[in-house]
Design a protein around this motif. Structure first.
Motif, PDB file in Angstrom:
ATOM      1  N   LEU A 123       0.993   3.303   0.943  1.00  0.00           N
ATOM      2  CA  LEU A 123       2.405   2.885   0.693  1.00  0.00           C
ATOM      3  C   LEU A 123       2.528   1.958   1.726  1.00  0.00           C
ATOM      4  O   LEU A 123       1.640   2.361   3.083  1.00  0.00           O
ATOM      5  CB  LEU A 123       2.883   4.064   1.179  1.00  0.00           C
ATOM      6  N   TRP A 124       2.479   1.367   1.048  1.00  0.00           N
ATOM      7  CA  TRP A 124       3.530   0.037   2.331  1.00  0.00           C
ATOM      8  C   TRP A 124       4.400  -0.869   1.920  1.00  0.00           C
ATOM      9  O   TRP A 124       5.355  -0.425   0.807  1.00  0.00           O
ATOM     10  CB  TRP A 124       2.447  -1.001   2.285  1.00  0.00           C
ATOM     11  N   SER A 134       3.934 -10.532   3.123  1.00  0.00           N
ATOM     12  CA  SER A 134       2.660  -9.009   4.289  1.00  0.00           C
ATOM     13  C   SER A 134       2.271  -8.667   3.012  1.00  0.00           C
ATOM     14  O   SER A 134       1.463  -7.641   2.589  1.00  0.00           O
ATOM     15  CB  SER A 134       4.154  -8.636   5.167  1.00  0.00           C
ATOM     16  N   PHE A 135       4.082  -7.825   2.277  1.00  0.00           N
ATOM     17  CA  PHE A 135       3.009  -7.567   1.107  1.00  0.00           C
ATOM     18  C   PHE A 135       2.079  -7.955   0.247  1.00  0.00           C
ATOM     19  O   PHE A 135       1.688  -7.078  -0.762  1.00  0.00           O
ATOM     20  CB  PHE A 135       4.813  -7.187   0.563  1.00  0.00           C
ATOM     21  N   LYS A 183      -1.054  -7.242   1.543  1.00  0.00           N
ATOM     22  CA  LYS A 183      -1.719  -5.557   1.970  1.00  0.00           C
ATOM     23  C   LYS A 183      -2.288  -5.713  -0.052  1.00  0.00           C
ATOM     24  O   LYS A 183      -3.088  -5.090   0.359  1.00  0.00           O
ATOM     25  CB  LYS A 183      -0.023  -5.066   2.161  1.00  0.00           C
ATOM     26  N   TRP A 184      -1.314  -6.009  -0.434  1.00  0.00           N
ATOM     27  CA  TRP A 184      -1.813  -5.957  -2.099  1.00  0.00           C
ATOM     28  C   TRP A 184      -3.202  -6.304  -2.220  1.00  0.00           C
ATOM     29  O   TRP A 184      -3.567  -5.724  -2.977  1.00  0.00           O
ATOM     30  CB  TRP A 184      -0.923  -6.612  -3.024  1.00  0.00           C
ATOM     31  N   LYS A 185      -3.747  -7.792  -2.109  1.00  0.00           N
ATOM     32  CA  LYS A 185      -4.776  -7.769  -1.977  1.00  0.00           C
ATOM     33  C   LYS A 185      -5.932  -7.477  -1.342  1.00  0.00           C
ATOM     34  O   LYS A 185      -6.459  -6.513  -1.530  1.00  0.00           O
ATOM     35  CB  LYS A 185      -4.626  -9.659  -1.158  1.00  0.00           C
ATOM     36  N   GLU A 186      -5.319  -6.960   0.303  1.00  0.00           N
ATOM     37  CA  GLU A 186      -6.041  -5.876   0.860  1.00  0.00           C
ATOM     38  C   GLU A 186      -6.675  -4.416   0.366  1.00  0.00           C
ATOM     39  O   GLU A 186      -7.588  -3.998  -0.168  1.00  0.00           O
ATOM     40  CB  GLU A 186      -5.581  -5.977   2.459  1.00  0.00           C
ATOM     41  N   ALA A 228       8.464  -2.229  -1.669  1.00  0.00           N
ATOM     42  CA  ALA A 228       7.821  -1.200  -1.039  1.00  0.00           C
ATOM     43  C   ALA A 228       6.453  -1.265  -2.400  1.00  0.00           C
ATOM     44  O   ALA A 228       7.287  -1.343  -3.699  1.00  0.00           O
ATOM     45  CB  ALA A 228       9.185   0.016  -1.201  1.00  0.00           C
ATOM     46  N   GLY A 229       5.730  -0.431  -2.069  1.00  0.00           N
ATOM     47  CA  GLY A 229       4.960  -0.605  -2.652  1.00  0.00           C
ATOM     48  C   GLY A 229       4.299   1.572  -2.639  1.00  0.00           C
ATOM     49  O   GLY A 229       4.198   1.378  -1.490  1.00  0.00           O
TER      50      GLY A 229
END
Length: 526
Positions: A116-117, A123-124, A127-130, A153-154
């Motif tokens: 959850l991020w 930043s989002f 984090k999605w790529k990571e 929010a994801g």
């Protein structure tokens, strides 16, 4: 409140449900549907005037599940707690109420990897790529303005294969949806927020095939109609996004009457004309989008007298449903003319609306595609006086009270049952020279006079008082089932106050939610 709804549809044939409401009703429905074997699969929240509305999509399911709404600290703690108990967050919604960021989430059984991020876009996206490289896929995305800045929010779950994330204004968003859909990806989650004057959209994509759909920024009536229609075609609503509709609330959601029905059978005419509903078998009524969305622009106004004004169209000023158009020139009559070229298929006296002419119109190569039904016409004072007594006053289906009121009108205006004692008031009955000028089978041209406006029949005038001289016109279109349905050529389907002021002014803007039927996009004289 003026709210708009957007939804993603993907293949499915299981049990399902849709519910949108404030929190108390939403939670109660969640408990009810959960007991009935449905599970909340997606949740979204829209906020207007600090009042949140929760929108949930449900699918058939069993086993553990949960719904949680709170601030971030409590939400994160509950997420961790439920994750340890074998539940996985499957949908999240972020929103702000009175300056406080709030989070809503739906949980279902799962034992796979997850994350959850929540962050700003930079930043989002990072984090999605990571997480994507680590074998996780974004399955739910939400976005809102929090403290004056966009927050995303994801929800991530274990997965593989192609995927995408896209955020942009609508035109670019829709173009990317079409592009990625052609590449074997399917939009699985969507949300929207407004930053300044720009509405932004964000979506998450995963591998998919088969039928799919996206229905965007519609009022509730249109949205649920599409949901009902596509559900019957083997699609299921998988995620939604709520937003503020740019139209005023009192102009929305007025195509379908909430109670009763409205189908009109003209006396002596074979066909029945219907209100535009898709399904009336259940508790919910759905607008007939196959009809409403297919209206074509070929009409002009049914008169040329510039003193004629517009009255109620889809609804009357008092809020009653009309499903037609009224045009008048005070108490005076005026020439009624053909709105388009066509063939006259009916001329006769309708027991409720008096003299009626129906013209069939071929449009874009389709025979008998549309019909205009002109009512309250004059066909000679003596003829109409006789028809009032011999056809309407003998009607068994008209209520006794309406017939009594109509009789009052007849006697007050010199129309006695015995022709020998009549002294017809010309303001109500016109003259013998004012007759219907066309006959069945006749071809007419646009702007050709067909009759004179009047107030014949109790639908035009009953009771005491002055004349109610006007043209009542039904606009109808043949749908795919071969039946004719009413439509509003202004595309508005509302009360008179929401239409343009001038008789030839274009009714435009976000309240015009359906295609306009006027040639050139606005009413004009033939």
């Amino acid at each position: 409140m003026a709210r708009a709804y957007t939804g993603i549809f993907l293949p499915g044939n299981d049990g399902h449900a849709l519910w949108a409401a404030g929190w108390d009703s939403f939670e109660a429905k969640w408990k009810e549907l959960s007991k009935n074997g449905l599970r909340l699969h997606s949740i979204s929240v829209s906020v207007e005037n600090d009042v949140p509305q929760f929108i949930g999509t449900y699918r058939a399911g069993s086993g553990g599940h949960a719904l949680w709404v709170s601030n971030w600290a409590s939400f994160e703690a509950k997420w961790k707690e439920l994750s340890k108990q074998g539940l996985r967050l499957v949908s999240i919604a972020v929103y702000e109420v009175k300056g406080t960021a709030m989070y809503a989430g739906a949980f279902l059984p799962g034992n796979d990897g997850f994350a959850l991020w929540v962050a700003g876009w930079t930043s989002f996206e990072a984090k999605w790529k990571e997480l994507s490289k680590q074998g996780l896929r974004l399955v739910s995305v939400s976005a809102a303005m929090i403290g004056g800045s966009p927050q995303y929010a994801g929800v991530f779950r274990a997965g593989s294969g192609g995927h995408a994330l896209w955020a942009s204004p609508w035109e670019s968003f829709e173009a990317k949806w079409k592009e990625l859909s052609g590449q074997g990806l399917r939009l699985v989650s969507i949300d929207t927020y407004k930053q300044g004057s720009t509405r932004m959209w964000v979506g998450a994509y995963l591998p998919g095939n088969g039928g799919h759909g996206l229905w965007a920024a519609q009022d509730w009536e249109s949205f649920t109609a599409r949901w009902n229609e596509w559900s019957q075609q083997g699609l299921r609503l998988v995620d939604t996004a709520g937003s503020k509709h740019p139209c005023t609330a009192n102009a929305l959601n007025q195509v379908v009457m909430p109670t009763g029905t409205y189908n009109y059978a003209v006396t002596g005419h074979a066909d029945v004309y219907h209100w535009p509903v898709q399904d009336t078998t259940g508790a919910t009524r759905f607008a007939r989008l196959s009809h409403l969305e297919a209206v074509e622009p070929f009409l002009t106004l049914p008169f040329t007298d510039t003193d004629v004004s517009r009255g109620g169209i889809w609804r009357y000023g008092n809020g009653g449903w009309h499903h037609a158009g009224d045009y008048s020139q005070g108490d005076a009559t005026f020439e009624v003319k053909a709105s388009a070229a066509g063939k006259v298929i009916h001329v006769g006296w309708d027991q409720w609306s008096g003299n009626t002419v129906i013209i069939s119109h071929d449009v874009n190569g389709r025979a008998d595609a549309y019909r205009t039904i002109c009512m309250h016409l004059r066909d000679g004072a003596d003829h109409d006086a006789d028809a009032a007594w011999n056809q309407t006053m003998t009607a068994t289906w008209i209520s006794a009270s309406d017939l009594a009121d109509y009789k009052t009108h007849l006697l007050d205006t010199g129309n006695t049952k015995d022709p020998a004692t009549r002294n017809l008031d010309a303001a109500h009955w016109g003259t013998n020279a004012q007759t219907i000028l066309v006959s069945v089978g006749q071809q007419v041209t646009r702007g050709q006079q067909i009759a004179w406006a009047g107030n014949t029949g109790p639908g035009g005038k009953k009771g005491s008082g002055g004349p109610n001289t006007h043209l009542h016109i039904f606009w109808t279109r043949k749908d795919t089932d071969g039946q004719f349905y009413f439509y509003d050529p202004y595309g508005l389907y509302s009360t008179p106050d929401n239409y343009a002021a001038g008789i030839t002014d274009a009714t435009s803007g976000p309240c015009v939610r359906y295609p306009i039927g006027w040639k050139g996009g606005k009413p004009q004289y033939p």
